[in-house]
Design a protein around this motif. Structure first.
Motif, PDB file in Angstrom:
ATOM      1  N   LYS A 124      34.587  56.638  30.648  1.00 52.23           N
ATOM      2  CA  LYS A 124      33.581  57.343  29.352  1.00 52.23           C
ATOM      3  C   LYS A 124      33.045  57.681  28.382  1.00 52.23           C
ATOM      4  O   LYS A 124      32.334  58.164  27.427  1.00 52.23           O
ATOM      5  N   PRO A 125      34.537  57.785  27.124  1.00 46.49           N
ATOM      6  CA  PRO A 125      34.805  58.080  25.983  1.00 46.49           C
ATOM      7  C   PRO A 125      34.252  56.224  25.213  1.00 46.49           C
ATOM      8  O   PRO A 125      34.127  56.235  24.330  1.00 46.49           O
ATOM      9  N   GLN A 126      34.640  55.460  26.835  1.00 46.71           N
ATOM     10  CA  GLN A 126      34.037  54.489  25.554  1.00 46.71           C
ATOM     11  C   GLN A 126      31.872  54.104  25.899  1.00 46.71           C
ATOM     12  O   GLN A 126      31.631  53.313  24.675  1.00 46.71           O
ATOM     13  N   LEU A 127      31.358  54.535  26.861  1.00 47.12           N
ATOM     14  CA  LEU A 127      30.506  54.344  27.157  1.00 47.12           C
ATOM     15  C   LEU A 127      29.829  55.707  25.923  1.00 47.12           C
ATOM     16  O   LEU A 127      28.898  56.801  26.539  1.00 47.12           O
TER      17      LEU A 127
ATOM     18  N   TRP B 245      39.151  48.460  37.207  1.00 46.26           N
ATOM     19  CA  TRP B 245      40.010  49.476  36.244  1.00 46.26           C
ATOM     20  C   TRP B 245      39.682  48.263  35.071  1.00 46.26           C
ATOM     21  O   TRP B 245      40.299  49.142  33.813  1.00 46.26           O
ATOM     22  N   ASN B 246      40.284  46.954  35.107  1.00 50.35           N
ATOM     23  CA  ASN B 246      40.158  46.146  34.005  1.00 50.35           C
ATOM     24  C   ASN B 246      38.969  46.032  33.847  1.00 50.35           C
ATOM     25  O   ASN B 246      38.625  44.754  33.073  1.00 50.35           O
ATOM     26  N   THR B 247      37.536  46.289  33.852  1.00 50.83           N
ATOM     27  CA  THR B 247      36.663  45.407  33.689  1.00 50.83           C
ATOM     28  C   THR B 247      36.892  45.753  31.780  1.00 50.83           C
ATOM     29  O   THR B 247      36.867  46.822  31.484  1.00 50.83           O
ATOM     30  N   ILE B 248      35.923  44.641  31.739  1.00 51.42           N
ATOM     31  CA  ILE B 248      35.948  45.142  29.740  1.00 51.42           C
ATOM     32  C   ILE B 248      34.646  44.947  29.840  1.00 51.42           C
ATOM     33  O   ILE B 248      33.421  45.233  29.432  1.00 51.42           O
ATOM     34  N   VAL B 249      34.727  46.394  28.268  1.00 56.00           N
ATOM     35  CA  VAL B 249      33.741  47.007  27.485  1.00 56.00           C
ATOM     36  C   VAL B 249      33.514  47.115  26.323  1.00 56.00           C
ATOM     37  O   VAL B 249      34.536  47.418  25.746  1.00 56.00           O
ATOM     38  N   LYS B 250      32.924  46.118  25.915  1.00 55.59           N
ATOM     39  CA  LYS B 250      33.333  46.376  24.251  1.00 55.59           C
ATOM     40  C   LYS B 250      31.227  46.671  23.784  1.00 55.59           C
ATOM     41  O   LYS B 250      30.294  45.789  24.278  1.00 55.59           O
ATOM     42  N   PRO B 251      31.267  47.207  22.523  1.00 53.87           N
ATOM     43  CA  PRO B 251      30.622  47.654  22.444  1.00 53.87           C
ATOM     44  C   PRO B 251      30.120  46.176  21.095  1.00 53.87           C
ATOM     45  O   PRO B 251      30.328  45.326  20.350  1.00 53.87           O
ATOM     46  N   ASN B 252      28.258  45.989  20.953  1.00 53.95           N
ATOM     47  CA  ASN B 252      28.027  44.799  20.688  1.00 53.95           C
ATOM     48  C   ASN B 252      27.568  45.374  19.033  1.00 53.95           C
ATOM     49  O   ASN B 252      26.181  46.216  19.168  1.00 53.95           O
TER      50      ASN B 252
ATOM     51  N   SER C  81      31.193  60.291  40.714  1.00 55.56           N
ATOM     52  CA  SER C  81      31.169  58.772  39.992  1.00 55.56           C
ATOM     53  C   SER C  81      30.824  59.109  38.790  1.00 55.56           C
ATOM     54  O   SER C  81      29.373  59.813  38.913  1.00 55.56           O
ATOM     55  N   LEU C  82      30.931  58.370  37.820  1.00 58.32           N
ATOM     56  CA  LEU C  82      29.936  58.610  36.644  1.00 58.32           C
ATOM     57  C   LEU C  82      28.919  57.266  36.800  1.00 58.32           C
ATOM     58  O   LEU C  82      29.459  56.207  36.656  1.00 58.32           O
ATOM     59  N   ASP C  83      27.838  57.617  36.485  1.00 60.51           N
ATOM     60  CA  ASP C  83      26.943  56.671  36.896  1.00 60.51           C
ATOM     61  C   ASP C  83      26.054  56.150  35.936  1.00 60.51           C
ATOM     62  O   ASP C  83      25.937  56.844  34.901  1.00 60.51           O
ATOM     63  N   THR C  84      25.311  54.738  35.426  1.00 59.19           N
ATOM     64  CA  THR C  84      24.397  54.657  33.733  1.00 59.19           C
ATOM     65  C   THR C  84      22.901  53.660  34.990  1.00 59.19           C
ATOM     66  O   THR C  84      23.043  53.044  35.431  1.00 59.19           O
TER      67      THR C  84
END
Length: 537
Positions: A200-203, A238-245, A174-177
């Motif tokens: 991964k490219p988003q974070l 798979w549908n988690t929403i991640v948006k930069p603030n 997994s990719l952990d944060t």
């Protein structure tokens, strides 16, 4: 078989060329979607959950890339002989079932897309709008996450990212944060392997994000090697929403550490939680290639860190971190190298404790981190003390020295800038005064007959009378007696105080404002607290 044929046979499954089939596990959300739509179309009694089977299925390869759900459409028509399983040579398809299959697939796709368009489109419009920075009351604080699969929205900084490795197969699980909110609370988040490519490219580390539509799972009490102390873990879907603030938030903390005192490392030997430490590099070894327990080869180096009280601990550094730390040390050869090492595991060997980095470890040596700056700017007092029996050299590190002088390292540096005689005068006030000390005597002191002592605590006392009779009374008093009688600390105490050495009073007769000149004393192997002539370990 080989016994029957009276021969020996070697079987090669060619796993590298033809990997074993992965387990086929339906996505939880899609499973619920199929169940709901199936009951609407066919009736609740005609939708059942099948039993798990140990068969291989190549559909599992697809599920390793994208969430999926596998379901079957049952058929049975005894008049046509459609009663056998698909793998039977007598299998016969009743084609009357095909319209039902088409209708079910169509309904599943149409309802799913309609729901996704409505929910995702509205969320995207809301997030991308000028109201991107939602009212704080709409966000859940990390410490308020207290339910599994709760409906949460969080505003967090990604303080750290790492790959969790399955060391038996040497593959990424997994990719952990670590996610950090503006209140300084942290939570561990996992991105399963099949959706790493999406997120991964988003974070990016240190970026602040709006995150919602994720799962929250309760951590079992027996789970070890947790990077943070939170009872729940976040799992991306798979549908988690991640948006930069896009807000530039200077008040949002960048990192959060949970440092463990070197003397208390043993309390965490169960490794229920991983350990953060900070210290100054005192010795280190060249990185070498080392075989690990799983037979993989990795770069390894060993170093010793010292804390502000001169306690020492061994740390084994693995992987790229070993090369990074070596470069830092070489570039900083003229000064102190202060390291923060996060998420380390603890090992015990014959009563001695050491630390080792993990895949979750991140190392820091940035001077803009306040804890590093504080340790770099520490100072040391070296002085000669005496009681009515002997004279000895003593060392005070910054915390105790600041208590004695009532001056921080920053204040003393300011004095130096205004003239060294001002700082020297401050140190000179100590000469001739007495104070109560607690000292640390190490095995090195006893075996090598070394009289250089480290002062570990100063007992606050009021101004004393230096008459001969009063000094005699003070020699007979125990530290606890004096400390209990005199508890109020004033500026005057730094110049009129008492010192305890092996149950007696010590007087400062000479001082030095020299800082550590690089000659490291041998690190203590065992600390012994001495309050009288009988040593107490």
């Amino acid at each position: 078989m080989h016994r029957t044929a009276r021969c020996k046979a070697d079987i090669d499954f060619l796993e590298e060329e033809y990997p074993a089939y992965p387990t086929t596990i339906n996505d939880e959300i899609l499973h619920e979607h199929v169940e709901r739509v199936g009951k609407l179309l066919l009736g609740p009694k005609n939708v059942t959950t099948a039993n798990k089977v140990m068969a291989g299925e190549d559909f599992g390869f697809y599920q390793g890339v994208i969430p999926g759900v596998m379901f079957g459409i049952g058929i049975r028509n005894e008049d046509l002989g459609s009663v056998h399983s698909p793998h039977s040579p007598h299998f016969f398809l009743d084609e009357d079932v095909l319209p039902l299959g088409v209708a079910l697939h169509t309904a599943l796709a149409e309802i799913y897309l309609n729901n996704q368009w409505e929910s995702v489109d509205k969320k995207d419009l809301r997030i991308e709008s000028q109201d991107l920075n939602m009212a704080e009351k709409e966000y859940t604080r990390i410490k308020e996450i207290k339910e599994s699969n709760g409906n949460y929205k969080i505003k967090v900084r990604v303080s750290r990212i790492w790959e969790a490795i399955d060391y038996t197969t040497n593959t990424v699980k997994s990719l952990d944060t670590l996610l950090l909110d503006e209140h300084g609370d942290q939570i561990h988040a996992k991105i399963p392997s099949f959706i790493i490519g999406k997120y991964k490219p988003q974070l990016k580390e240190m970026q602040i994000y709006h995150i919602e539509d994720f799962s929250t799972l309760k951590i079992f009490d027996n789970v070890t090697y947790r990077p943070v102390n939170h009872p729940y873990i976040i799992k991306f879907k798979w549908n988690t929403i991640v948006k930069p603030n896009r807000e530039f938030d200077t008040q949002f903390p960048k990192q959060q550490f949970d440092f463990v005192d070197f003397t208390k490392v043993s309390s965490r030997k169960d490794n229920k939680h991983l350990t953060d430490i900070i210290g100054i590099v005192s010795t280190w070894s060249q990185p070498v290639e080392q075989k690990k327990k799983n037979n993989t080869v990795s770069t390894m180096m060993e170093l010793y860190l010292k804390d502000e009280r001169n306690n020492s601990i061994q740390v084994t550094i693995w992987g790229e971190n070993a090369k990074i730390i070596k470069d830092w040390i070489l570039k900083n050869s003229s000064g102190k190298t202060v390291l923060i090492i996060t998420s380390a595991s603890i090992s015990e060997f014959y009563g001695s404790y050491s630390l080792s980095t993990t895949s979750a470890t991140k190392v820091y040596q940035n001077s803009d981190i306040q804890e590093i700056a504080n340790l770099k700017n520490r100072y040391i007092l070296k002085m000669e003390i005496e009681d009515n029996t002997a004279t000895a050299m003593a060392t005070l590190f910054e915390q105790e020295a600041s208590s004695l002088l009532q001056k921080s390292a920053k204040e003393l540096l300011t004095m130096e800038e205004n003239g060294t005689e001002i700082a020297e005068k401050e140190f000179g006030r100590l000469i001739g005064h007495t104070t109560i000390f607690q000292i640390r005597v190490t095995r090195f002191n006893k075996e090598q007959n070394n009289n250089s002592l480290t002062i570990s605590k100063i007992f606050p006392v009021n101004k004393i009378d230096n008459t001969e009779q009063n000094q005699k009374d003070n020699y007979d008093a125990t530290p606890s007696d004096n400390a209990s009688r005199n508890t109020k600390i004033t500026h005057q105490i730094t110049h009129h105080s008492k010192a305890h050495l092996d149950g007696t009073v010590a007087t400062i007769i000479e001082d030095s404002n020299n800082t550590n000149d690089g000659e490291d004393e041998q690190p203590p192997t065992k600390r012994i607290c001495r309050t009288n002539e009988d040593n107490q370990e």
